[in-house]
Design a protein around this motif. Structure first.
Motif, mmCIF file in Angstrom:
data_model
loop_
_atom_site.group_PDB
_atom_site.id
_atom_site.type_symbol
_atom_site.label_atom_id
_atom_site.label_comp_id
_atom_site.label_asym_id
_atom_site.label_seq_id
_atom_site.Cartn_x
_atom_site.Cartn_y
_atom_site.Cartn_z
ATOM 1 N N THR A 246 0.842 -1.194 0.000
ATOM 2 C CA THR A 246 0.000 0.000 0.000
ATOM 3 C C THR A 246 0.876 1.243 0.000
ATOM 4 O O THR A 246 2.055 1.199 0.338
ATOM 5 C CB THR A 246 -0.926 0.028 1.228
ATOM 6 N N ARG A 247 0.234 2.361 -0.384
ATOM 7 C CA ARG A 247 0.964 3.628 -0.433
ATOM 8 C C ARG A 247 0.190 4.700 0.307
ATOM 9 O O ARG A 247 -1.026 4.809 0.164
ATOM 10 C CB ARG A 247 1.183 4.054 -1.882
ATOM 11 N N ASP A 248 0.920 5.494 1.088
ATOM 12 C CA ASP A 248 0.358 6.656 1.747
ATOM 13 C C ASP A 248 1.301 7.824 1.493
ATOM 14 O O ASP A 248 2.329 7.964 2.152
ATOM 15 C CB ASP A 248 0.207 6.405 3.256
ATOM 16 N N GLY A 249 0.977 8.637 0.497
ATOM 17 C CA GLY A 249 1.859 9.744 0.134
ATOM 18 C C GLY A 249 3.165 9.238 -0.433
ATOM 19 O O GLY A 249 3.178 8.524 -1.446
ATOM 20 N N ASP A 250 4.260 9.586 0.214
ATOM 21 C CA ASP A 250 5.582 9.184 -0.251
ATOM 22 C C ASP A 250 6.067 7.899 0.408
ATOM 23 O O ASP A 250 7.223 7.496 0.203
ATOM 24 C CB ASP A 250 6.604 10.299 0.028
ATOM 25 N N VAL A 251 5.226 7.262 1.191
ATOM 26 C CA VAL A 251 5.627 6.057 1.927
ATOM 27 C C VAL A 251 4.895 4.845 1.367
ATOM 28 O O VAL A 251 3.668 4.843 1.236
ATOM 29 C CB VAL A 251 5.336 6.192 3.435
ATOM 30 N N VAL A 252 5.676 3.832 1.029
ATOM 31 C CA VAL A 252 5.122 2.559 0.572
ATOM 32 C C VAL A 252 5.330 1.534 1.684
ATOM 33 O O VAL A 252 6.434 1.421 2.225
ATOM 34 C CB VAL A 252 5.810 2.079 -0.721
ATOM 35 N N THR A 253 4.286 0.809 2.008
ATOM 36 C CA THR A 253 4.358 -0.193 3.073
ATOM 37 C C THR A 253 4.080 -1.575 2.501
ATOM 38 O O THR A 253 3.049 -1.799 1.865
ATOM 39 C CB THR A 253 3.347 0.106 4.194
ATOM 40 N N VAL A 254 5.004 -2.476 2.750
ATOM 41 C CA VAL A 254 4.822 -3.876 2.378
ATOM 42 C C VAL A 254 4.507 -4.648 3.642
ATOM 43 O O VAL A 254 5.332 -4.715 4.565
ATOM 44 C CB VAL A 254 6.078 -4.451 1.701
#
Length: 463
Positions: A246-254
């Motif tokens: 998922t992505r929240d702004g400039d941060v991608v979380t795996v």
């Protein structure tokens, strides 16, 4: 005098354009239907672009070892070398376009008609082409070759956005080096991009669902690569399966299935490929596919439908550009009555373009360990090679397999810089059923890393 056979090829990648050149050479009338650009994904979005990017990464790897060879970088205290990724990717895309143009000119010169549009079978003896302007053209065919390739596999839990969550076809629009790149998938594609971006100077985390990097490759070779990548600063997460991205702004979380999460700036999804066989009208011709949608072919590229052949990634047979090209050539040699040898996968050489590279040919260590073939084998570390010492190469080896009694070379592995070049003498030995003694007695340059191939062969004498 009979009219020439009409061959219609659907797909302009290596399987398609190489088949077109062979068919034209043998006197056929050839129409190549292409929807994505001549050269296909191999030239435009996969092999050529990725290896061009890796060429820059390779230069960075050399710069990293400059101090050991006595080269001092004096620009600043950190002696850093930086990459302008925007310029790198501009060069990548230009080279891909240039290569595509070169292939198109060659096809035109050889008399192959290239027809833009999407082709579909209309029975086994015709192809209907849907042009971009909405028109259609029906092409009668004495033989059809399907070479439509494959596309990156996308899962519902990890949808690429083309900006920060990317397939391997989307990375060439990046202007800046990712601060922290997460690569999901530790097969060949994932390992190559992880290795490249690490060398380019980014922080890289590699998420592997298996217990090691490159689970399908030689275990000794994969172990060396993982040790090198870890030593250079890569975070390798083994036995870690991706649950979602998922992505929240400039941060991608795996998110991982064990509850852990990894945060980064970008993510490359390298979780396999799916064949581009939908909408091809396979059912109208009676062309069989397997449970994953890949077209079933035999060793001369024939499908279940008479007169319909297939080549390349859409068949799922060793998804390599070299194999696709050979399948396409074999199909045309077979159809047009030229001398032909069925595809022999035990003679295919392949390479993983990591740092160091891993090249293989013939029978594998996995097959030996499973008892599928009896061999004598030797592994020779590069650490003792004089040229390797001169170049500051510490990691890698040459491994050879030969048959007991006859000494015939049946396989090999090279782990080294430019292993893709060093595997060639082993590939020749395997293809021509040479003995280890014959390989050993060929002169090599001293000093050279290829000398280790001959030395490994010498050590197989009377083993």
């Amino acid at each position: 005098m009979s009219s020439p056979a009409h061959v219609v090829i659907v797909g302009g990648g290596p399987g398609g354009y190489e088949a077109g050149l062979v068919a034209a050479q043998l006197g056929a009338e050839v129409t190549l239907v292409d929807s994505d650009g001549v050269g296909g994904s191999a030239v435009l979005t996969d092999c050529v672009p990725s290896k061009t990017l890796i060429a820059t990464a390779e230069l960075m790897t050399h710069a990293e070892g400059a101090a050991e060879l006595g080269v001092q970088l004096t620009n600043d205290a950190t002696a850093s070398v930086r990459v302008d990724l925007g310029r790198v990717n501009a060069r990548v895309k230009q080279l891909a376009r240039d290569q595509s143009d070169d292939i198109a000119r060659r096809l035109e010169k050889e008399g192959v008609r290239v027809l833009p549009g999407r082709g579909r079978l209309d029975g086994a003896d015709a192809v209907v082409v849907a042009a971009a302007d909405g028109g259609e053209e029906r092409l009668a065919a004495d033989a059809v070759l399907l070479a439509t390739g494959a596309a990156p596999r996308i899962t519902p839990e990890a949808q690429p956005d083309g900006e920060r969550i990317l397939t391997w076809e989307q990375v060439y629009d990046l202007d800046d080096l990712p601060e922290h790149l997460i690569v999901v998938g530790s097969g060949v594609t994932g390992a190559e991009f992880a290795s490249a971006y690490l060398a380019l100077g980014g922080e890289v985390t590699l998420v592997s669902s298996r217990d090691r990097v490159l689970p399908g490759e030689d275990a000794d070779a994969a172990r060396v690569l993982e040790e090198v990548l870890t030593r250079r600063g890569m975070h390798v997460l083994g036995r870690s399966r991706m649950q979602s991205v998922t992505r929240d702004g400039d941060v991608v979380t795996v998110a991982l299935t064990d509850g852990r999460t990894v945060e980064g700036s970008h993510c490359i999804l390298a979780v396999g490929s799916v064949p581009k066989t939908g909408g091809l009208g396979l059912e109208t011709a009676g062309v069989d596919t397997d449970e994953r949608g890949f077209v079933r072919v035999d060793r001369v590229s024939r499908t279940s439908a008479r007169g319909v052949y297939a080549a390349g990634d859409c068949t799922g047979v060793l998804m390599l550009a070299s194999v696709a090209a050979m399948q396409g050539r074999i199909a045309m040699w077979h159809f047009l009555g030229d001398a032909v040898s069925p595809l022999d996968l035990k003679k295919v050489s392949s390479n993983v373009f990591t740092a160091p590279e891993i090249a293989t040919v013939g029978w594998s260590q996995q097959a030996v360990d499973r008892g599928e073939i009896q061999v004598n084998q030797v592994t020779l570390p590069l650490a003792g090679n004089a040229r390797a010492k001169m170049q500051g190469v510490h990691d890698g080896f040459v491994k050879l397999f030969c048959r007991p009694g006859t000494g015939i070379v049946v396989g090999g592995v090279v782990v080294a810089p430019r292993a893709s070049e060093l595997i060639h003498p082993v590939s020749i030995a395997v293809a021509e059923s040479m003995t280890a003694d014959q390989l050993a007695q060929a002169f090599t340059v001293y000093p050279s890393i290829s000398g280790s191939v001959a030395e490994a062969a010498r050590r197989l004498h009377r083993v």
